[in-house]
Design a protein around this motif. Sequence first.
Motif, PDB file in Angstrom:
ATOM      1  N   PRO A  63       6.767  14.203  -4.493  1.00 26.10           N
ATOM      2  CA  PRO A  63       5.944  14.040  -3.300  1.00 26.10           C
ATOM      3  C   PRO A  63       6.604  13.116  -2.281  1.00 26.10           C
ATOM      4  N   CYS A  64       6.296  13.339  -1.012  1.00 25.82           N
ATOM      5  CA  CYS A  64       6.685  12.388   0.028  1.00 25.82           C
ATOM      6  C   CYS A  64       5.793  11.151  -0.126  1.00 25.82           C
ATOM      7  N   SER A  65       6.254  10.041   0.388  1.00 25.17           N
ATOM      8  CA  SER A  65       5.451   8.823   0.301  1.00 25.17           C
ATOM      9  C   SER A  65       5.622   7.970   1.546  1.00 25.17           C
ATOM     10  N   LEU A  66       4.561   7.201   1.816  1.00 28.48           N
ATOM     11  CA  LEU A  66       4.574   6.210   2.887  1.00 28.48           C
ATOM     12  C   LEU A  66       4.125   4.905   2.261  1.00 28.48           C
ATOM     13  N   GLU A  67       4.881   3.857   2.456  1.00 32.58           N
ATOM     14  CA  GLU A  67       4.543   2.572   1.854  1.00 32.58           C
ATOM     15  C   GLU A  67       4.551   1.485   2.919  1.00 32.58           C
ATOM     16  N   ILE A  68       3.535   0.652   2.851  1.00 37.87           N
ATOM     17  CA  ILE A  68       3.460  -0.528   3.712  1.00 37.87           C
ATOM     18  C   ILE A  68       3.745  -1.725   2.830  1.00 37.87           C
ATOM     19  N   GLN A  69       4.789  -2.431   3.119  1.00 33.29           N
ATOM     20  CA  GLN A  69       5.251  -3.493   2.232  1.00 33.29           C
ATOM     21  C   GLN A  69       4.281  -4.670   2.173  1.00 33.29           C
ATOM     22  N   SER A  70       3.780  -5.088   3.283  1.00 34.05           N
ATOM     23  CA  SER A  70       2.888  -6.246   3.355  1.00 34.05           C
ATOM     24  C   SER A  70       1.763  -5.888   4.326  1.00 34.05           C
ATOM     25  N   SER A  71       0.654  -5.437   3.754  1.00 34.21           N
ATOM     26  CA  SER A  71      -0.425  -4.899   4.592  1.00 34.21           C
ATOM     27  C   SER A  71      -1.047  -5.967   5.471  1.00 34.21           C
ATOM     28  N   GLU A  72      -1.396  -5.550   6.677  1.00 37.05           N
ATOM     29  CA  GLU A  72      -2.102  -6.411   7.619  1.00 37.05           C
ATOM     30  C   GLU A  72      -3.420  -5.744   7.991  1.00 37.05           C
ATOM     31  N   ALA A  91       0.867  -1.182   0.000  1.00 35.90           N
ATOM     32  CA  ALA A  91       0.000   0.000   0.000  1.00 35.90           C
ATOM     33  C   ALA A  91       0.897   1.223   0.000  1.00 35.90           C
ATOM     34  N   LYS A  92       0.652   2.119  -0.961  1.00 32.49           N
ATOM     35  CA  LYS A  92       1.495   3.303  -1.055  1.00 32.49           C
ATOM     36  C   LYS A  92       0.633   4.547  -1.122  1.00 32.49           C
ATOM     37  N   MET A  93       1.004   5.533  -0.333  1.00 28.24           N
ATOM     38  CA  MET A  93       0.266   6.782  -0.317  1.00 28.24           C
ATOM     39  C   MET A  93       1.253   7.942  -0.408  1.00 28.24           C
ATOM     40  N   ARG A  94       0.759   9.050  -0.950  1.00 31.86           N
ATOM     41  CA  ARG A  94       1.643  10.175  -1.232  1.00 31.86           C
ATOM     42  C   ARG A  94       1.174  11.455  -0.556  1.00 31.86           C
ATOM     43  N   CYS A  95       2.109  12.358  -0.409  1.00 31.62           N
ATOM     44  CA  CYS A  95       1.818  13.623   0.273  1.00 31.62           C
ATOM     45  C   CYS A  95       2.651  14.738  -0.341  1.00 31.62           C
ATOM     46  N   ILE A  96       1.997  15.828  -0.677  1.00 35.64           N
ATOM     47  CA  ILE A  96       2.693  17.035  -1.087  1.00 35.64           C
ATOM     48  C   ILE A  96       2.536  18.038   0.040  1.00 35.64           C
ATOM     49  N   SER A 109       7.879   1.967   5.154  1.00 38.91           N
ATOM     50  CA  SER A 109       9.001   2.775   4.669  1.00 38.91           C
ATOM     51  C   SER A 109       8.449   4.105   4.196  1.00 38.91           C
ATOM     52  N   ALA A 110       9.265   5.121   4.311  1.00 40.70           N
ATOM     53  CA  ALA A 110       8.825   6.449   3.904  1.00 40.70           C
ATOM     54  C   ALA A 110      10.006   7.213   3.362  1.00 40.70           C
ATOM     55  N   GLU A 111       9.693   8.143   2.477  1.00 42.75           N
ATOM     56  CA  GLU A 111      10.746   9.000   1.950  1.00 42.75           C
ATOM     57  C   GLU A 111      10.145  10.327   1.544  1.00 42.75           C
ATOM     58  N   CYS A 112      11.016  11.330   1.491  1.00 43.98           N
ATOM     59  CA  CYS A 112      10.632  12.664   1.038  1.00 43.98           C
ATOM     60  C   CYS A 112      11.716  13.165   0.094  1.00 43.98           C
ATOM     61  N   PRO A 113      11.720  12.676  -1.153  1.00 42.43           N
ATOM     62  CA  PRO A 113      12.762  13.097  -2.097  1.00 42.43           C
ATOM     63  C   PRO A 113      12.571  14.549  -2.490  1.00 42.43           C
ATOM     64  N   SER A 114      13.658  15.187  -2.870  1.00 39.65           N
ATOM     65  CA  SER A 114      13.549  16.576  -3.296  1.00 39.65           C
ATOM     66  C   SER A 114      12.779  16.642  -4.615  1.00 39.65           C
ATOM     67  N   ASN A 115      11.931  17.641  -4.732  1.00 38.22           N
ATOM     68  CA  ASN A 115      11.169  17.894  -5.961  1.00 38.22           C
ATOM     69  C   ASN A 115      10.193  16.775  -6.335  1.00 38.22           C
TER      70      ASN A 115
END
Lengths: 112, 114
Positions: free
Chosen positions: B74-83, B19-24, B66-72
């Motif tokens: 969107p930030c993202s949050l990912e759940i590798q194996s959803s429960e 599951a992956k979600m994004r944020c600006i 896992s999450a990241e906020c790369p430059s330029n």
Amino acid sequence: QQQVRQSPQSLTVWEGETAILNCSYEDSTFNYFPWYQQFPGEGPALLISIRSVSDKKEDGRFTIFFNKREKKLSLHITDSQPGDSATYFCAASEANTGKLTFGDGTVLTVKP
Amino acid sequence: NSKVIQTPRYLVKGQGQKAKMRCIPEKGHPVVFWYQQNKNNEFKFLINFQNQEVLQQIDMTEKRFSAECPSNSPCSLEIQSSEAGDSALYLCASSLRGRNQAPLFGEGTRLSVL
């Protein structure tokens, strides 16, 4: 141990009355306290906030009273309106990181 | 009128799926937070960033999250194996740097794990 506590869990007032929502905290290093309003299906919206150096903050119908010695604060909503019906969260901010610790919220219902 | 943009608003996944979600974040806000709000309205801090660097994260996020906020980007949050227990509202917030900066929240991504 819950760091931020809110009471009551739910509150019902009539339109025009003053709603009083209470909050207390444990960690004396918390130094900033925003309140958020959340409607069903939406994210929390910043309502009003106070720094620990102040004892009162007012914004329109919303006022925070803060007692640092007792680690307590309260949100007063005067002239409550049906549109104020929402869940209100008290939060406490860590000084160095800005990370918030939330209370469990107070569900406010304003009856017309 | 939130200026923190989260996508998608709703996400439905089966157990074990990613599951992956994004944020600006709001423009000019270098600090980004992710929180999980469960059905009892309890908030759980997950992770925060300042620019692209992780400031704090809870143990849970080091495993399936896992999450990241790369430059330029969107930030993202990912759940590798959803429960099933991951079903919640995931909230992204952003703020200015420094003391006494109240984070502004997005509308959230509501994840349902079937």
